[in-house]
Motif scaffolding. Sequence first.
Motif, PDB file in Angstrom:
ATOM      1  N   ASP A   1       0.875  -1.164   0.000  1.00 49.28           N
ATOM      2  CA  ASP A   1       0.000   0.000   0.000  1.00 49.28           C
ATOM      3  C   ASP A   1       0.915   1.216   0.000  1.00 49.28           C
ATOM      4  O   ASP A   1       1.773   1.356   0.874  1.00 49.28           O
TER       5      ASP A   1
ATOM      6  N   ALA B   1       0.241  -5.455   0.981  1.00 49.89           N
ATOM      7  CA  ALA B   1      -1.212  -5.459   0.801  1.00 49.89           C
ATOM      8  C   ALA B   1      -1.670  -6.629  -0.066  1.00 49.89           C
ATOM      9  O   ALA B   1      -2.666  -7.279   0.237  1.00 49.89           O
TER      10      ALA B   1
ATOM     11  N   GLN C   1      -2.493   3.127  -5.550  1.00 50.88           N
ATOM     12  CA  GLN C   1      -2.592   2.620  -4.184  1.00 50.88           C
ATOM     13  C   GLN C   1      -1.622   1.461  -3.972  1.00 50.88           C
ATOM     14  O   GLN C   1      -1.236   1.185  -2.853  1.00 50.88           O
TER      15      GLN C   1
END
Length: 118
Positions: free
Chosen positions: A32, A39, A114
């Motif tokens: 992330d 992530a 992201q």
Amino acid sequence: MFEAADIREWRGHDVVDPDGHKIGELEAVYVDTTTDLAAFGTVKVGMPTRHRLAFVPLAQAVVGPGYLKVAYDRKQVKDSPSITTDGELPAADEEAIFKHYGLPYQAGASGERQLARR
């Protein structure tokens, strides 16, 4: 959640579902970009001549000797958005990965990604 440096040591190890069924091998880790925590992982799946990299969230994953157990079943991971083994994740495809797993997605205010590969 795993630190990105820790999970990278597991590249090449088996990724298994909650029932212990092998999904594939961990190929890479995506962090992330706001927290720098692991992530998603990419899992090498498919037939030997037609491998691809499927994305799987690393939240709630459990590390064992030689394997990484994820919280998602094999079919869901194999059906997830994927890239070729030498491909890159296009920014426009990030949201589809999150949606596949029912996870919230929020790009940066200026459209920043992201996820970043580590």
